[in-house]
Design a protein around this motif. Structure first.
Motif, short mmCIF file in Angstrom:
data_model
loop_
_atom_site.label_atom_id
_atom_site.label_comp_id
_atom_site.label_asym_id
_atom_site.label_seq_id
_atom_site.Cartn_x
_atom_site.Cartn_y
_atom_site.Cartn_z
N PHE B 232 -62.87 -99.64 41.20
CA PHE B 232 -64.08 -99.78 42.00
C PHE B 232 -63.81 -100.14 43.46
CE2 PHE B 232 -67.24 -102.52 43.99
CZ PHE B 232 -68.33 -101.68 44.00
N VAL B 235 -62.54 -97.58 46.03
CA VAL B 235 -63.46 -96.46 46.25
C VAL B 235 -64.67 -96.93 47.06
CG1 VAL B 235 -65.07 -94.89 45.10
CG2 VAL B 235 -62.75 -95.18 44.22
N TYR B 236 -65.18 -98.10 46.71
CA TYR B 236 -66.35 -98.62 47.42
C TYR B 236 -66.04 -98.85 48.89
CZ TYR B 236 -69.97 -101.83 48.94
OH TYR B 236 -70.98 -102.43 49.64
N HIS B 240 -65.94 -94.85 50.12
CA HIS B 240 -67.38 -94.83 49.83
C HIS B 240 -67.74 -93.68 48.87
CE1 HIS B 240 -67.17 -97.36 53.35
NE2 HIS B 240 -66.73 -96.34 54.05
N GLY B 241 -66.83 -93.38 47.97
CA GLY B 241 -67.07 -92.29 47.03
C GLY B 241 -66.77 -90.92 47.62
N TRP B 253 -68.06 -97.13 40.35
CA TRP B 253 -68.68 -96.99 41.66
C TRP B 253 -70.08 -96.42 41.53
CZ3 TRP B 253 -70.32 -92.47 44.12
CH2 TRP B 253 -70.76 -92.64 45.42
N SER B 257 -73.62 -98.26 42.39
CA SER B 257 -74.57 -97.69 43.34
C SER B 257 -75.95 -97.56 42.72
CB SER B 257 -74.08 -96.31 43.81
OG SER B 257 -72.76 -96.37 44.23
#
Lengths: 295, 298
Positions: B232, B235-236, B240-241, B253, B257
């Motif tokens: 997580f 990526v976060y 940001h994906g 993630w 969201s």
């Protein structure tokens, strides 16, 4: 040999060249250095590059090819970073949260671990199994309801929101229980016959014998709490309640191209963790080797 | 008999007094959320409106039609499928190399261990800079050996692999510590006997070291998989994906969201439970297969 004894040997290897196959010597040193030295450089590269960049000027950092050795050491980036974001506040928050969590875990896990190890009481086995079962559940399953619980308790966006769910860990209880069971019970029985209370036995006899286990729990818990990101991201909202990890993300986001500044902040955020690591490397190694856990 | 009863009673009281605070806290913050999460997965909730009506299996049915979830599940599997073997096999070789008494060995070990204590965010910041597409040291060094330049986190197809490289750096020391502890347990006599019989280093490694490290390998595969499936932070914060649309989207993630940014907490809770089940099943399969392959020495 126990895993703990093995773990100590990992942290404190003896340095001696002689053991390494004296025959077939085609180098004045062990050929393993040819593998290990480049490997160590690669592992250290991101850290060294962070420190180098934190001492460069803005212009030097945005130069390609990269400036490997800065013209002079710009320690001024550190106070600049401290001025451009409330790092002091974030340090204090992180310190308050981490120290509270560590102290509370040492106390509550000791009490519960001791009861599970030594006292026979109604429902002991069932309660212990229930606590252990919670270890299997990944955080993402509980994070949404935990957020709702914290909100219901009126703790959202406060330091207690970061502390309360972590005051005790099933992992710590389990670890200390296992350790307490390895201690000779005769000492405790003798003290009981002499009229000591359960609490007295725990604090005067058991805990002083358990300092290595307590240190291991403390450093692992410290690392988890200090480095945690997801729970603070959910539990607090205002910058004044941020931990360092949250603050760093905001700081990096708002100073995107000012890498020397960002790196200075990053170095500072890691210093307490690194100091603890070098001071207590054996306990980190033991904590990981015996429990197989990283947050 | 009266005294015995009294003693027993006091033990019950003492036991519960000792575990009381811990049980209360774990009850509220450990067990209650597990139950509540399951309830929530059958409700509609945006985390703000106190009114959370039950919607039956709607959330679970919606899983099948979630386009992003499908992408995220795919990335999670790719990430786990690459990260786990790379980090575990890499750590095996590094641990064997580190398991000897030579000069500088403490320096080498420390260099491999230190990244373990770096937080995911601190690590991410270091790699954002190292992997900067324009000014990054990595592209310059790789250029020296005639590779690249790479976009790393900006590259739609490469970003996930950049994350893998970064997380392997952060994790490998952890695996090495476990392997080193296991290597210390291999009897010297075994290796010496093989050497006397004229076995080469490689065949000693393959036929003695690797099989005897089986239990440690199984532990690491299970443990790294559990963690990889929950990727997580990186990526976060780092991608940001993205790059857009969803080139590094992963399951946790996406469910984060949904719950905390898109007001679909009930649905997110359903994803969380399905992921939990998937992790549980994978873990059991790994232990089942592992126990057939791994030999535990007495």
């Amino acid at each position: 040999m126990t895993m703990e004894a093995q773990a100590d040997r990992i942290a404190w290897p003896e340095e001696a060249e002689a053991v390494e196959r004296p025959r077939r010597r085609w180098l004045p040193f062990s050929p393993w250095h040819l593998v290990l030295f480049p490997l160590a450089l690669i592992m250290l590269l991101p850290l060294v590059w962070m420190i180098v960049t934190s001492l460069e000027t803005q212009a030097e950092s945005l130069h390609f090819p990269p400036v490997l050795v800065p013209g002079s050491l710009h320690f001024g980036n550190y106070p600049s970073a401290l001025r451009s974001a409330p790092f002091g506040r974030w340090f204090l928050n992180t310190f308050i949260v981490t120290s509270t969590v560590v102290v509370s875990n040492l106390l509550l896990c000791s009490l519960a671990g001791y009861a599970f190890a030594r006292i026979r009481f109604f429902g002991r086995a069932a309660t212990f199994m229930l606590l252990l079962a919670t270890l299997m559940v990944p955080f993402q399953v509980v994070m949404i309801p935990t957020f709702l619980i914290v909100k219901k308790l009126g703790l959202f966006d406060s330091l207690p929101a970061l502390i309360a769910p972590n005051l005790v860990s099933a992992f710590g209880i389990f670890m200390l229980r296992q350790f307490f069971r390895t201690l000779p019970v005769e000492l405790e029985e003798a003290a009981r016959i002499d009229g000591a209370s359960r609490l007295g036995v725990l604090f005067k006899i058991v805990l002083p014998l358990s300092l290595p286990a307590l240190a291991t729990l403390a450093v692992i818990q410290f690392m988890w709490t200090w480095n945690d990101f997801l729970w603070p991201l959910i539990a607090v909202f205002s910058q004044r309640n941020f931990t360092l990890q949250l603050g760093l993300t905001v700081f990096q986001g708002s100073h995107d191209v000012f890498w020397p500044l960002v790196m200075a902040g990053n170095v500072m955020s890691m210093i307490p963790m690194l100091v603890l690591f070098f001071a207590a490397q054996r306990y980190f190694v033991r904590g990981i080797a015996t429990t197989g856990l990283k947050g | 008999m009266g005294r015995l009863r009294r003693a027993l009673a006091s033990d019950h009281v003492a036991g519960w007094a000792f575990i009381g605070p811990a049980v209360l806290l774990i009850g509220v913050f450990g067990i209650l959320p597990i139950v509540w999460g399951l309830v929530l997965s059958f409700q509609k909730s945006d985390l703000i409106d106190p009114n959370t009506p039950f919607v039956g299996l709607t959330n679970y049915r919606a899983l099948a039609h979630d386009h992003v979830l499908r992408i995220a599940a795919g990335h999670t599997l790719v990430y786990t499928g690459v990260f786990v073997p790379v980090s575990v096999i890499g750590a095996l070789f590094v641990a064997v190399a580190l398991n000897r008494k030579i000069h500088l060995i403490r320096f080498y070990r420390t260099a491999v261990f230190v990244p373990v204590v770096a937080s995911t965010i601190a690590t991410s910041i270091m790699f954002l800079w190292l992997f900067d597409a324009q000014y990054g040291l990595a592209n310059w060094l790789l250029g020296k050996i005639g590779v690249g330049p790479f976009g790393f986190f900006d590259s739609p197809r490469g970003a996930l692999y950049a994350i893998i490289a970064m997380t392997v750096w952060g994790w490998v020391g952890f695996d090495v510590i476990i392997y080193l502890a296991a290597l210390q347990g291999i009897p010297h006599e075994l290796v010496e006997a093989a050497e006397i019989d004229g076995a080469s280093r490689w065949s000693i490694f393959r036929s003695i070291t690797v099989p005897l490290l089986g239990p440690a390998t199984l532990l690491l595969v299970v443990w790294s998989s559990i963690n990889a499936l929950q990727l997580f932070d990186e990526v976060y914060f780092v991608t940001h994906g993205g790059p857009p649309p969803y080139n590094t989207a992963v399951v946790v993630w996406w469910l984060f969201s949904l719950a905390f940014r898109l007001g679909a907490a009930g649905y997110a809770a359903a994803i969380a439970y399905v992921l939990f089940l998937a992790i549980l099943v994978l873990t059991m399969v790994q232990f089942w297969v592992g126990n057939k392959v791994v030999h535990y020495s007495s």
